[in-house]
Design an enzyme around this catalytic site. Structure first.
Site, short mmCIF file in Angstrom:
data_model
loop_
_atom_site.label_atom_id
_atom_site.label_comp_id
_atom_site.label_asym_id
_atom_site.label_seq_id
_atom_site.Cartn_x
_atom_site.Cartn_y
_atom_site.Cartn_z
N ASP A 87 0.88 -1.19 -0.08
CA ASP A 87 -0.04 0.08 -0.09
C ASP A 87 0.87 1.20 0.02
OD1 ASP A 87 -2.25 1.85 0.99
OD2 ASP A 87 -3.39 -0.27 0.94
N HIS B 125 -4.02 6.15 3.40
CA HIS B 125 -4.84 4.76 2.97
C HIS B 125 -4.02 3.41 3.71
CE1 HIS B 125 -5.78 1.94 -0.14
NE2 HIS B 125 -6.98 2.39 -0.15
N SER C 44 -10.94 -1.36 -0.76
CA SER C 44 -9.79 -1.11 -0.28
C SER C 44 -9.87 -1.66 1.23
CB SER C 44 -9.22 0.29 -0.21
OG SER C 44 -8.72 0.41 -1.22
#
Length: 678
Positions: free
Chosen positions: A352, A385, A549
């Site tokens: 990520d 994120h 996600s």
């Protein structure tokens, strides 16, 4: 576990398109039904004819089933047509231009020309229907056709359908960036300097399915190309299997990984050593049949592509982050309280944007962190994120550790960096006991309506190798709201694709949200693997994140818990357990039913309903005969994987008679059979 002996499945080497080779004619009685070609899975990257799609195929049979199926479903397809006029030798740009001009002139006015290649006789068109394709295929100058690939290593997104406005990629300003093109020459200037370089149509036809023709065109024009080289590793896979049996090695052991790496090294050296002066190795993924290299000249690349041990060379795609009260929904608190299993002793590799080690829920949990993309000097980028995704994994599996592998640079992740992180994960599988890789990323607005063969490109190969080494690759399905397709890399056969459900009651945009309602943004298809909560998720100090996600790391964390709870089960058995034990959820948009993970059921915690774990209590049956009562030819990966080369026995699910047993011919071809006593 009881079994029935005397059953045999044919080896994967047989043609999967031939129904007579799906099962052997040995002891069992088999009734094989007709194949539905519309749903027949693509099991290799070789083009195949779909006899139901082309009315008059004539001599033109080199059409990928996925392309035809999409056309029949009403989705326009972008196709490159390679041309070779019988009365004109293609030996100069003048003849190339003449052939393509004549071809374009003869097209109906409503067919869109996407690209007219400068250096060889090929034209890319946007085809709206099977009728249009049939009309074009009547042209005798067509030598071959391949799906259009717009990629060239210029720092642009490969998914041309991404219509959102994007700021200029800062990477392009850095002349030292290994992905930046060395040549800043305009196309017009480069055409002038290279106007004698032309590729013969016969050679072009032979290599067209191995490379982006746009990248090849750019290389002829003097623009250096950085490409992922994929090697055919079928012989190596067979050698590894034989060695494992001989030495009694287990899947994913250090012995297997090291032996496999040595064979990859020998294969790469044998093929690439003659080109040592013609290409620059940028990264050699020692645990994968892949090499990242830079080419400055076209001739060595064309020669390399004609080697049968080269599956293809790919321009690295850019993948985006897949953004859009979850633990009780999946039964996590009850499971942890009842069993005490938390994923202790395991690690999940999160590919990520990195992760903040000081974020809530991540203190002391990050066992390893590394930038595989150019180092940005940050634990996580500004989006947070990766921190949110990592914290979801850590929340589901309170005892697991996180390997925070940063594959994002700016707002995208290149294939080459993702592959490097997968390579590291395989190499360090046993050092950290890596149970799963989480990839909450994908190509925006790029839909696949059937599974992608793992050998389709380098990233698919990397994902398959991770899974073959006992690491489950968990991938978000994408947030485009597709109801008949999912994004890449989730669409690869070996990827475990995850869709999203809401975990709250209220509204989400225009949609009415309620627990276990499939999220409006979640990509869905018949071959989607599993569902998990993905909206709205608070983790790592970051509130109300939504997207597939967020769904994927719920699955990755659950895998870590199951790895601790069932240490003697293989990764495939753990996946089967997780999928089989889930709660069935029907997508209100397309009526497709998939299971949403239920960790409590997977751990066999007592609940108000029976656990759906067919192999938990195996039934005792006698006899050696089975009869096929239903055939399921489907592109989705089903719940049970039976080794197609195992000749002696097949596991019997609980319930005995009437319980379907899914038999795997290849990773994407299955039959459903019912056990009948003798």
């Amino acid at each position: 576990m009881d079994s029935i002996s005397g059953f045999q499945v044919v080896s994967p080497e047989h043609d999967p398109y031939d129904p007579n080779t799906l099962l052997s004619s040995g002891l069992p009685t088999l009734d094989v039904f007709d194949i539905n070609y519309d749903l027949f899975p693509v099991s290799s990257s070789e083009p195949k004819v779909d006899p139901l799609a082309i009315e008059e195929p004539g001599e033109y049979g080199l059409i990928a089933p996925n392309t035809l199926n999409n056309l029949k479903l009403g989705y326009a397809q972008e196709i490159t047509f390679i041309l070779a006029a019988n009365d004109q030798p293609v030996d100069s740009k003048t003849s190339t231009t003449s052939i393509t001009t004549d071809f374009i002139t003869g097209l109906p006015a409503d067919i869109e020309v996407i690209e007219n290649y400068r250096n060889f006789s090929a034209v890319a068109l946007r085809i709206e229907s099977v009728d249009e394709l049939n009309y074009i295929l009547k042209n005798p100058d067509i030598l071959n056709l391949v799906p259009y690939d717009s990629g060239a290593s210029t720092g642009l997104m490969t998914a041309e359908s991404d219509s959102r406005s994007r700021p200029e990629n800062p990477r392009s300003e850095n002349t030292n960036d290994s992905r930046s093109s060395d040549s800043q020459t305009s196309n017009n200037d480069s055409q002038t300097s290279n106007n004698e370089i032309v590729i013969d149509s016969e050679i072009l036809s032979a290599i067209a399915d191995k490379i982006s023709l746009t990248a090849l065109d750019a290389l002829i024009d003097g623009e250096a190309q950085e490409l992922l080289i994929s090697f055919n590793s079928r012989d190596i896979e067979q050698a590894v299997e034989e060695k494992m049996e001989l030495e009694n090695w287990s899947v994913g052991s250090d012995e297997v990984i090291n032996y496999q790496a040595s064979l990859f090294s020998e294969l790469k050296d044998d093929i690439l050593s003659p080109f040592s002066q013609d290409l620059e190795i940028l990264d050699d993924y020692e645990n994968l049949p892949i090499t990242f290299a830079k080419f400055d000249q076209v001739d060595p690349l064309i020669e390399l592509l004609q080697n049968p041990y080269i599956l293809g060379v790919d321009v690295p795609q850019i993948h985006e982050k897949a953004l859009a009260e979850s633990l009780p929904l999946i039964g996590q608190p009850r499971a942890i309280e009842a069993t005490g299993f938390t994923g202790s002793g395991t690690t999940v590799a999160v590919l990520d944007t990195g992760a903040d080690p000081n974020a809530p829920g991540l203190q002391g949990r990050i066992v390893y962190a590394r930038d595989f993309a150019p180092d940005d000097g940050q634990d996580d980028d500004d989006s947070g994120h990766g921190t949110n995704v990592s914290a979801i994994v850590a929340g589901v599996a309170p005892g697991t550790q996180i390997a925070a592998l940063d594959v994002f640079d700016w707002d995208g992740a290149y294939d080459s960096d993702i592959i490097a992180a997968i390579n590291w994960s395989i190499q360090n599988r046993n050092t950290y006991n890596i149970a799963a890789i989480n990839m909450s990323l994908g190509v925006y607005d790029w839909k696949h309506t059937s599974p992608l063969p793992d050998n389709e490109d380098a990233l698919g190969q990397a994902i398959a190798n991770a899974r073959n080494n006992g690491i489950l690759p968990i991938v978000s399905s994408g947030n485009d709201g597709f109801t008949d397709g999912i994004s890449s890399p989730a669409a690869f056969e070996s990827a475990i694709s995850v869709g999203s459900v809401y975990d709250f009651t209220g509204t989400y945009g225009w949609d009415s949200a309620s627990p276990d309602r499939v999220s409006s943004f979640s990509n869905s298809s018949p071959f989607l693997d599993i569902l998990a909560p993905g909206s709205e998720i608070t983790a790592g100090g970051l509130s109300n994140y939504s997207g597939t996600s967020m769904a994927a790391p719920h699955v990755a964390g659950a895998v870590a818990v199951l790895r601790e709870a069932f240490p003697n089960e293989s990764s495939e058995q753990l996946l089967q357990r997780l999928i089989n034990s889930g709660d069935p959820i029907t997508d209100h948009r397309n009526n497709i039913t998939k299971n949403r993970i239920n960790l409590a059921s997977a751990l066999q915690v007592e609940s108000s309903r029976p656990d759906n774990d067919n192999f938990g209590q195996a039934a005792v049956l006698s006899g050696t005969s089975i009869t096929v009562t239903e055939q399921v030819v489907t592109s989705e990966r089903l719940n049970s994987r039976v080794n197609p080369t195992m000749p002696e026995q097949v596991a019997v699910p609980s319930g005995g008679l009437g319980q379907p047993l899914f038999l795997e011919k290849s990773p994407s071809t299955h039959l459903a059979v019912t056990l009948i006593p003798s």
